[in-house]
Design a protein around this motif. Sequence first.
Motif: not given
Length: 315
Positions: A244-247, A251-253
């Motif tokens: 997944k992308s960093a952004g 968000v998910e983290g």
Amino acid sequence: MKKSFWGKWVIVAFTASFLLTGCGSSKGASYATEEMATEEAYDENGIYEYKSADFEAELPKAAGDDQKVIDSSRKLITTMNISAEAENLDEVLESVNGRVKELGGYVESSNIYNGSRYSGRAITRDANLTIRIPADKLEVFLQTVEGVTNITNKSQNVEDVTLEYVDTESRKKALKAEESRLLEIVQTAETVEDIIAVESRLSEVRYELESIESKLRTIDNKVHYSTIYLDITEVSKYTPVEEKSAGKRMVEGFVESCGSVLHAIVEFFVWFVIHIPQLVLLAIVITIVVLVIRRGLKKKKKVVADKTNDNTQNE
């Protein structure tokens, strides 16, 4: 007559030894030319027999080469290890078990762990299954597993036991020939000693035959039924396949962290309610200890004060 009998026995024994030795030394040549055992049956005495089928094969053709040599009836033992995730373990187990029965297989062993609800951690459930599936239905079963779970790891091992099977068959044929000769000899024996000697060897041959037939049945079972070691872990969501992308990861983290904090608060509240009796008892014990200590300190202070007053009056 006795010398003549033993002369026959020596000749037969020498011939049997020669046959057994020849079978062992010619296994490399017989591998590509002898008949392969593919059909199984029982004879009139109930002994497990194997009939032979012609060995046919076909190699990849080079330019202008029509030679046929590849085996069409190899003895291959397939073993698979699969690790998978499931959002609902009970539903997946029901689907897997139902599919196994439909395909004519069976579950050899099953171990299901439902987790501990008082460990202070999130409940983790998992299942470990050893499944035997007909070799020709293996791909169909794998499609079912892939459809109801998220496979995180899959490995496959194929063992070619064709040469071992052919060698074992050759050994069996040689022993069968020796058994027939021994049965002929025992009918012509004239003394008890001769009969005992022949029957002793006959017992050894039959014991070895039973062992070889058992080994052949075991190999056939492993060839006809592939073995699958399936480990399923219940999760709240599947492990992503792509990076997944960093952004998106941030968000998910963050959402996961908030969820973890909320989960910890809920778990603490549950723990607190469950342990209220112990906490009340502990509070009572601590209160009693504190009161006793304070009373002891007051008495000690009073004694010291009284001694001080007495000393002052005496002066």
